[in-house]
Design an enzyme around this catalytic site. Structure first.
Site, short mmCIF file in Angstrom:
data_model
loop_
_atom_site.label_atom_id
_atom_site.label_comp_id
_atom_site.label_asym_id
_atom_site.label_seq_id
_atom_site.Cartn_x
_atom_site.Cartn_y
_atom_site.Cartn_z
N ASP A 214 -25.25 5.18 -75.68
CA ASP A 214 -26.24 4.27 -75.08
C ASP A 214 -26.17 4.33 -73.56
O ASP A 214 -26.22 3.29 -72.89
CB ASP A 214 -26.01 2.84 -75.59
N ASP B 263 -20.33 -1.14 -71.44
CA ASP B 263 -20.96 -1.44 -72.73
C ASP B 263 -20.71 -0.33 -73.75
O ASP B 263 -21.53 0.57 -73.95
CB ASP B 263 -22.47 -1.65 -72.57
N LYS C 182 -27.53 4.56 -70.04
CA LYS C 182 -28.78 4.21 -69.35
C LYS C 182 -28.40 3.47 -68.07
O LYS C 182 -27.26 3.00 -67.93
CB LYS C 182 -29.66 3.34 -70.24
N ASN D 292 -26.49 0.20 -68.23
CA ASN D 292 -25.09 0.24 -68.65
C ASN D 292 -24.20 0.98 -67.65
O ASN D 292 -23.13 1.47 -68.00
CB ASN D 292 -24.98 0.91 -70.03
N THR E 156 -31.12 3.59 -76.78
CA THR E 156 -32.28 2.91 -76.20
C THR E 156 -33.43 3.90 -76.05
O THR E 156 -33.23 5.03 -75.60
CB THR E 156 -31.92 2.31 -74.83
#
Length: 459
Positions: A282, A300, A284, A287, A320
Site C-alpha cells: 500500500d 502504515d 502511496k 503512507n 489503493t
C-alpha cells in the site's frame, strides 16, 4: 375388574400380553400395580423421562447424527464475525430463549451434561478466573491484558490529546509522555476488527513489521505497544510535518534533484523491507511521512505481507486505487514487484503531479526520469525495474552517493515547517472507546491469547 380389562383402559396403551397365574400372591401384586398406574394423574399415561444413563446407551451411530445436527444449526445462526461458543457434545437441543434474556450454553465439569445460565453470570465467572490466571477454555496461555505491568506503566505515563486521523480499524491519537514531554502518534486498533478481517496469523503483522522497522531510518518506528481487553495500541514516532501527499500539494511539481533525493530514500526503505521478506502493498504518498529534518519515512504496515522471500507469491487484492500493480488487478500471482510499480507511480507524481504516466509531460531534459518511470511501470513484473536489474545503478541515480543516503548525511532539498498541533478543549478518552468496544461483547480468552506478548517498550 380383572387385570386384562384394566390394562386396556389405559389411554393409548396396547393390550398386555397374557401372563400365567402362577400363584395368588403374584396375581394380587399385579392388581395392586395396575391400580397405582390408574391413580397417577387421573389415569393418564405417565410421560417417559430420559436419563443420562439412557442417553449413554444410545448407539454410536445415532449419537453421531445428533452431534452433526447441532453443529450445523449452530453455525447457521451464528454471524460470520461472532466468535464460536463451545457446545457440549451430549447436548441435543438448545432451549428456547426469550428476546430480553441472553442465554448461552456451557458445559459442566463432568463433560456429559449441560446447563443454562445468564450470560452476565458466565462472563463474571470468566473474569474471576482470568484474574486468577485460569483459562476457562484450557488454552494454557494467559494473555497480556491492561492489568499487566508493561501496559499499566505505559498508560500511566501518557496523556491523550486529540485524534490525528481515523481509519477502518481505529484511530490515531496524539499522546504525550508526562515524564519527558515526548509526543507520540498512538494508533488505536480494535481487536474485534482485526480478528474479523484477518486470519489469526495476520492479526499482528503490523506489530511485527514495526519491530523489524527499527533497523532502517526510512521506516517509521514503534516506541511502545500495549493493550486493553478490547483494543491494541501502537506508539509510533510523531511526525509533525504531515505526510508526503500534503507536501506535494504545497510544493507542486518537484524539480529532478528533489525528486531524485526522495526517490533514493524510498528505494532504501523498500529494499530494506524486501530484504526482510516484507511486501508493503500500500505504498502511496499518504503512507510516507515527512520528518522535521526533511527526510521521509514509510509508514502504515497494516496490509503488509510477511515471509515473501525468494520466489514466493500471493494472490489476494490489497492497496489503493491508482497505485495497484496490473498483476494484482488481474488477480494473478504477484511478488515484490507490486511495491516497485507503486513506487513508479509515486515518482511519476513527484515529477508531473499526475498519477498516470503521460510522456507529453516530460521534456528532453527529463529523459532519465522518463526512462526509469517507464521501467518501473512495466506491465510484466519479471521485466520491471526493481525486480529485474539494479535500480540503484540506473542513470537517474548516477549522482547519488548511496552510503551518504543510508547514513542520512545527504542534505534534504526542503526543510519543512512543523505544524503546531492545536489542542482541543476535550481530551481523547481511551476509557470511553474501550467501553464502547466492550458493549458489543467481550472477546473469549482463546482470542485474547492471540495477543499474548503484544506489549513492549524501547525506553
Amino acid at each position: 375388574m380383572d387385570t386384562e380389562k384394566i390394562a386396556v383402559k389405559r389411554r393409548g396403551q396396547k393390550k398386555r400380553r397374557h401372563i400365567s397365574d402362577s400363584s395368588a400372591d403374584e396375581q394380587k401384586k399385579m392388581e395392586e400395580e395396575e391400580k397405582n398406574i390408574i391413580r397417577r394423574k387421573g389415569g393418564k399415561k405417565q410421560r417417559t423421562i430420559r436419563t443420562s444413563a439412557d442417553e449413554d446407551k444410545e448407539t454410536p451411530k445415532r449419537s453421531k447424527k445428533r452431534k452433526k445436527r447441532i453443529t450445523s444449526s449452530s453455525s447457521e445462526k451464528m454471524s460470520p464475525n461472532q466468535p464460536m461458543i463451545p457446545v457440549d457434545e451430549d447436548v441435543t437441543k438448545q432451549p428456547k430463549c426469550g428476546k430480553k434474556r441472553k442465554l448461552i450454553l456451557i458445559s459442566s465439569k463432568d463433560g456429559k451434561k449441560s446447563r443454562i445460565k445468564k450470560e452476565d453470570d458466565v462472563l463474571k465467572k470468566e473474569d474471576q478466573q482470568e484474574d486468577q490466571g485460569v483459562s476457562v477454555e484450557d488454552s494454557g496461555v494467559r494473555p497480556t491484558c491492561s492489568r499487566s505491568t508493561i501496559s499499566d506503566t505505559i498508560r500511566k505515563r501518557l496523556i491523550f490529546h486529540h485524534v490525528l486521523g481515523k481509519g477502518s480499524y481505529g484511530k490515531v491519537v496524539l499522546a504525550e509522555d508526562t515524564s519527558n514531554h515526548q509526543k507520540y502518534a498512538v494508533k488505536i486498533i480494535s481487536k474485534r476488527a482485526l480478528l474479523a478481517d484477518c486470519d489469526e496469523a495476520d492479526v499482528l503483522v503490523e506489530h511485527r513489521v514495526l519491530q523489524l522497522a527499527s533497523g532502517s531510518p526510512f521506516l517509521v518506528h514503534a516506541d511502545f505497544a500495549f493493550q486493553t481487553k478490547m483494543l491494541v495500541l501502537l506508539g509510533l514516532e510523531y511526525m509533525s510535518c504531515g505526510d508526503f501527499d500534503q507536501f506535494l500539494r504545497v510544493k507542486g511539481r518537484l524539480d529532478i534533484p528533489s525528486a531524485r533525493f526522495y526517490a533514493a530514500e524510498l528505494v532504501c526503505g523498500i529494499q530494506y523491507l524486501h530484504s526482510k521478506g516484507i511486501i508493503h502493498r500500500d505504498l502511496k504518498p499518504e503512507n510516507i511521512l515527512v520528518a522535521e529534518t526533511g527526510h521521509i519515512k514509510i509508514t502504515d504496515f497494516g496490509l503488509a505481507l510477511e515471509n515473501m522471500l525468494g520466489d514466493r507469491t500471493a494472490t489476494e487484492y490489497a492497496g489503493t486505487e491508482g497505485y495497484v500493480a496490473p498483476e494484482m488487478l488481474d488477480k494473478e500471482e504477484y511478488g515484490v514487484g507490486v511495491d516497485w510499480y507503486s513506487f513508479g507511480v509515486i515518482l511519476n507524481e513527484m515529477i508531473t503531479s499526475e498519477c498516470t504516466y503521460n510522456p507529453k509531460l516530460f521534456d528532453t531534459t527529463h529523459s532519465s526520469a522518463e526512462d526509469i518511470i517507464k521501467e518501473l511501470l512495466q506491465r510484466d513484473p519479471a521485466k520491471r525495474l526493481g525486480v529485474h536489474g539494479n535500480i540503484r545503478g540506473h542513470h537517474f541515480f548516477q549522482h547519488i552517493d548511496w552510503v551518504s543516503v543510508e547514513a542520512l548525511q545527504m542534505p534534504p532539498p526542503h526543510i519543512p515547517v512543523p505544524s503546531i498541533p492545536q489542542h482541543c478543549s476535550t481530551r481523547f478518552n481511551l476509557n470511553k472507546m474501550e467501553a464502547a468496544a466492550a458493549k458489543k461483547r467481550r472477546l473469549p480468552l482463546k482470542h485474547q491469547a492471540i495477543f499474548r506478548g503484544f506489549s513492549f517498550v524501547t525506553w
